[in-house]
Design a protein around this motif. Structure first.
Motif, PDB file in Angstrom:
ATOM      1  N   ALA A   1       8.877   9.774 -24.821  1.00 36.86           N
ATOM      2  CA  ALA A   1      10.336   9.889 -24.906  1.00 36.86           C
ATOM      3  C   ALA A   1      10.652   9.430 -23.617  1.00 36.86           C
ATOM      4  O   ALA A   1      11.788   8.761 -23.645  1.00 36.86           O
ATOM      5  N   ASN A   2      10.312  10.185 -22.670  1.00 39.26           N
ATOM      6  CA  ASN A   2      10.812   9.847 -21.412  1.00 39.26           C
ATOM      7  C   ASN A   2      10.858   8.345 -20.758  1.00 39.26           C
ATOM      8  O   ASN A   2      11.668   7.912 -20.422  1.00 39.26           O
ATOM      9  N   SER A   3       9.853   7.817 -21.358  1.00 38.63           N
ATOM     10  CA  SER A   3       9.514   6.480 -20.668  1.00 38.63           C
ATOM     11  C   SER A   3      10.400   5.363 -21.463  1.00 38.63           C
ATOM     12  O   SER A   3      11.054   4.334 -20.625  1.00 38.63           O
TER      13      SER A   3
ATOM     14  N   ALA B   1       5.600  14.382 -11.212  1.00 34.52           N
ATOM     15  CA  ALA B   1       5.716  13.288 -10.311  1.00 34.52           C
ATOM     16  C   ALA B   1       6.809  12.409 -10.303  1.00 34.52           C
ATOM     17  O   ALA B   1       7.080  11.989 -11.361  1.00 34.52           O
ATOM     18  N   PRO B   2       7.231  11.765  -9.215  1.00 27.41           N
ATOM     19  CA  PRO B   2       8.419  10.790  -9.281  1.00 27.41           C
ATOM     20  C   PRO B   2       7.842   9.418  -9.440  1.00 27.41           C
ATOM     21  O   PRO B   2       6.643   9.184  -9.244  1.00 27.41           O
ATOM     22  N   ARG B   3       8.520   8.551  -9.845  1.00 31.23           N
ATOM     23  CA  ARG B   3       8.145   7.312 -10.303  1.00 31.23           C
ATOM     24  C   ARG B   3       8.271   6.345  -9.128  1.00 31.23           C
ATOM     25  O   ARG B   3       9.171   6.695  -8.313  1.00 31.23           O
ATOM     26  N   ASP B   4       7.503   5.527  -8.910  1.00 28.15           N
ATOM     27  CA  ASP B   4       7.339   4.652  -7.764  1.00 28.15           C
ATOM     28  C   ASP B   4       8.378   3.551  -7.898  1.00 28.15           C
ATOM     29  O   ASP B   4       8.718   2.993  -8.961  1.00 28.15           O
TER      30      ASP B   4
ATOM     31  N   SER C   1       0.841  -1.157   0.091  1.00 31.46           N
ATOM     32  CA  SER C   1       0.024   0.070   0.003  1.00 31.46           C
ATOM     33  C   SER C   1       0.974   1.367  -0.085  1.00 31.46           C
ATOM     34  O   SER C   1       0.301   2.443  -0.299  1.00 31.46           O
ATOM     35  N   LYS C   2       2.091   1.187   0.455  1.00 29.56           N
ATOM     36  CA  LYS C   2       2.961   2.197   0.415  1.00 29.56           C
ATOM     37  C   LYS C   2       3.807   2.454  -0.737  1.00 29.56           C
ATOM     38  O   LYS C   2       4.369   1.762  -1.351  1.00 29.56           O
ATOM     39  N   TYR C   3       3.558   3.650  -1.334  1.00 28.67           N
ATOM     40  CA  TYR C   3       4.221   4.089  -2.670  1.00 28.67           C
ATOM     41  C   TYR C   3       5.698   4.865  -2.111  1.00 28.67           C
ATOM     42  O   TYR C   3       5.610   5.753  -1.236  1.00 28.67           O
ATOM     43  N   VAL C   4       6.724   4.669  -2.732  1.00 32.93           N
ATOM     44  CA  VAL C   4       8.269   5.272  -2.576  1.00 32.93           C
ATOM     45  C   VAL C   4       8.532   5.951  -3.772  1.00 32.93           C
ATOM     46  O   VAL C   4       8.720   5.034  -4.802  1.00 32.93           O
TER      47      VAL C   4
ATOM     48  N   LEU D   1       6.040  -0.384  -8.372  1.00 31.95           N
ATOM     49  CA  LEU D   1       5.271  -0.394  -9.527  1.00 31.95           C
ATOM     50  C   LEU D   1       5.880   0.302 -10.840  1.00 31.95           C
ATOM     51  O   LEU D   1       5.264  -0.149 -12.051  1.00 31.95           O
ATOM     52  N   GLY D   2       6.715   1.319 -10.474  1.00 30.26           N
ATOM     53  CA  GLY D   2       7.130   1.734 -11.871  1.00 30.26           C
ATOM     54  C   GLY D   2       6.236   2.973 -12.378  1.00 30.26           C
ATOM     55  O   GLY D   2       5.173   3.166 -11.687  1.00 30.26           O
ATOM     56  N   ASP D   3       6.223   3.208 -13.763  1.00 27.89           N
ATOM     57  CA  ASP D   3       5.198   4.212 -14.252  1.00 27.89           C
ATOM     58  C   ASP D   3       3.569   3.902 -14.115  1.00 27.89           C
ATOM     59  O   ASP D   3       2.997   4.825 -14.088  1.00 27.89           O
ATOM     60  N   ILE D   4       3.380   2.433 -13.897  1.00 25.74           N
ATOM     61  CA  ILE D   4       2.056   2.133 -14.017  1.00 25.74           C
ATOM     62  C   ILE D   4       1.288   3.019 -12.779  1.00 25.74           C
ATOM     63  O   ILE D   4      -0.048   3.304 -12.727  1.00 25.74           O
ATOM     64  N   GLN D   5       2.159   3.168 -11.771  1.00 28.03           N
ATOM     65  CA  GLN D   5       1.458   3.737 -10.550  1.00 28.03           C
ATOM     66  C   GLN D   5       0.848   5.060 -10.827  1.00 28.03           C
ATOM     67  O   GLN D   5      -0.025   5.687  -9.921  1.00 28.03           O
ATOM     68  N   ARG D   6       1.327   5.797 -11.970  1.00 24.55           N
ATOM     69  CA  ARG D   6       0.781   6.989 -12.088  1.00 24.55           C
ATOM     70  C   ARG D   6      -0.753   7.032 -12.668  1.00 24.55           C
ATOM     71  O   ARG D   6      -1.348   8.149 -12.572  1.00 24.55           O
ATOM     72  N   ILE D   7      -1.249   5.670 -12.530  1.00 27.88           N
ATOM     73  CA  ILE D   7      -2.772   5.695 -12.796  1.00 27.88           C
ATOM     74  C   ILE D   7      -3.400   6.172 -11.325  1.00 27.88           C
ATOM     75  O   ILE D   7      -4.602   6.642 -11.470  1.00 27.88           O
TER      76      ILE D   7
END
Lengths: 134, 72, 241
Positions: free
Chosen positions: B19-21, C38-41, A123-126, C44-50
């Motif tokens: 591009a970033n990804s 926003a930073p990447r998680d 549940s925690k995002y870092v 989960l990586g980029d998918i967390q941006r959902i």
């Protein structure tokens, strides 16, 4: 058909669908998943499909010869249960912060035969550190 | 004019994101990320079009009313 | 060519509406914040941006249905046509956001949990919420301006609201695969989002709320105009007889 009868039929239909969904969700167990301890307690029951939540014991993971079969243990820190799965593992399967929800049933040797693996992710995002080298 | 500006802005954002990804790690999940945002934008556009159609219907109804009023 | 023109025309003229344009610009700014700031998680990586579209859409749905609840109650107290129209508009925009919220959840679940859908308490209660308000809108659509339909739908609008606290608390009350709340009163401080993620989420919630009010306003005006026209037509028919 009068408009009023149409509503009645429509609302009756919606109520029926809703009740079916609720029934389907609650069927078999009143809870979405069992803990490993609870599941082990009913391992003699081989017919019911259940969901079990636990953490992967990282060291226990063994792949079968054909690379599709996998054997591993899951634990809830009280009990341990052996599971067998054949198929592609989800991305976050080995992540040490994620938990697994296994759908399946026990076989005669009390090995949990997994049909479906769901990953319960942390549940925690870092935030990732800025990559200076990128 | 406004529309062109808006779509340009949108396109730039999407391209820079892409591009970033691509330059960094795994790209296999990105299709899901894109589809989620696509659903969002499509949903809004479809709804706005729906509202606009309703408005047009109203407009024509008012014009019709005007015509009947003028006749009487 | 004509088809494209036909499709684009309504969008063009809709964008002519200042508030809608503002909401659009805010939404693009939101995309910029979400994807580039926003930073990447880590896990989960980029998918967390959902998250930044899923949670705001959920918040707007709850808010929209809260308005439906208030307006339906007001309708019963005062028999106010205005309250009835606000409830109708709010339910419609609310269902749009709920659809987005559900679909984004489904799209997120596949790569992260491994399945598109599972009968988890949170998912099931949310689907029930979607069905309740669909029923509300269908009663309205089939019944037109019938007074009985107004009362029927107001009953659904009031009773249906009791499902919403259940949807919200479902991750706390029951065992679920869905992550716990990360912001708001029910959140666990140990799950707290890192600051940049929290700011992005709040900004996104703000943008979605603005967009909600813009759409609600347009829909309400259309409903009011329809009502007025119906009254005028009714009167002129009466005079002729």
């Amino acid at each position: 058909m009068t408009t009023r009868r149409k509503y009645f039929i429509f609302i009756a239909l919606v109520v029926a669908v809703l009740s079916y969904f609720t029934y389907d969700a609650m069927k078999g167990a009143a809870v979405y998943y069992l803990t490993v301890t609870e599941a082990v307690g009913q391992s003699s029951d081989q017919d019911t499909v259940i969901r079990v939540n636990g953490k992967l014991v990282q060291a226990s993971f063994v792949r079968g010869g054909d690379r599709i079969e996998s054997h591993f243990d899951v634990t809830d820190d009280i009990s341990i249960m052996t599971a067998h799965f054949s198929g592609v593992l989800p991305d976050l399967f080995f992540n040490e912060n994620s938990q697994l929800v296994l759908e399946g049933s026990f076989d005669e040797e009390s090995v949990f035969q997994v049909q479906n693996i769901l990953v319960k992710c942390p549940s925690k995002y870092v935030a990732e550190e800025e990559k200076s080298s990128a | 004019m406004k529309k062109i500006l808006l779509s340009l802005l949108c396109l730039t954002t999407l391209c820079s994101l892409a591009a970033n990804s691509v330059t960094s790690q795994s790209t296999n999940n990105l299709i899901f990320l894109f589809s989620a945002y696509l659903v969002l934008w499509l949903g809004f556009f479809v709804y706005v079009i729906f509202l606009k159609t309703k408005q047009k219907d109203l407009q024509s109804e008012i014009e019709q009313l005007q015509v009947t009023l003028d006749k009487s | 060519m004509t088809l494209i023109k036909k499709l684009c025309m309504p969008i063009c003229s809709a964008i002519g509406n200042f508030w809608l344009l503002l909401a659009g610009v805010l939404l693009v700014a939101d995309l910029w914040v979400i994807f580039l700031w926003a930073p990447r998680d880590t896990a989960l990586g980029d998918i967390q941006r959902i998250l930044y579209l899923h949670v705001p859409a959920a918040w707007v749905s709850f808010f929209a249905f809260f308005i439906v609840f208030c307006m339906c109650t007001w309708y019963f107290i005062k028999r106010s046509d205005k309250a009835d129209r606000i409830a109708h508009a709010s339910a419609e925009v609310g269902i749009l956001f709920t659809t987005i919220f559900l679909l984004s959840g489904i799209i997120w679940a596949k790569p992260v949990w491994g399945v598109w859908w599972t009968w988890d308490p949170r998912l099931t209660t949310t689907l029930i919420m979607w069905l309740i308000y669909s029923a509300y809108l269908m009663v309205r659509a089939y019944a037109g301006s019938d007074k009985r339909a107004e009362r029927w739908s107001a009953v659904i609008g009031i009773l249906g609201f009791f499902n919403i606290p259940i949807v919200y608390a479902s991750t706390i009350w029951w065992r679920t695969i869905h992550p716990q709340q990360m912001v708001g009163p029910a959140s666990d401080p140990s799950n707290a989002l890192p600051d940049p993620m929290r700011i992005t989420l709040y900004f996104s919630v703000l943008v979605f709320t603005v967009l909600f009010f813009v759409l609600l306003n347009i829909r309400y005006n259309i409903l009011s105009a329809e009502r007025k026209i119906a009254i005028i037509v009714d009167q002129s028919n009466h005079e002729r007889v």
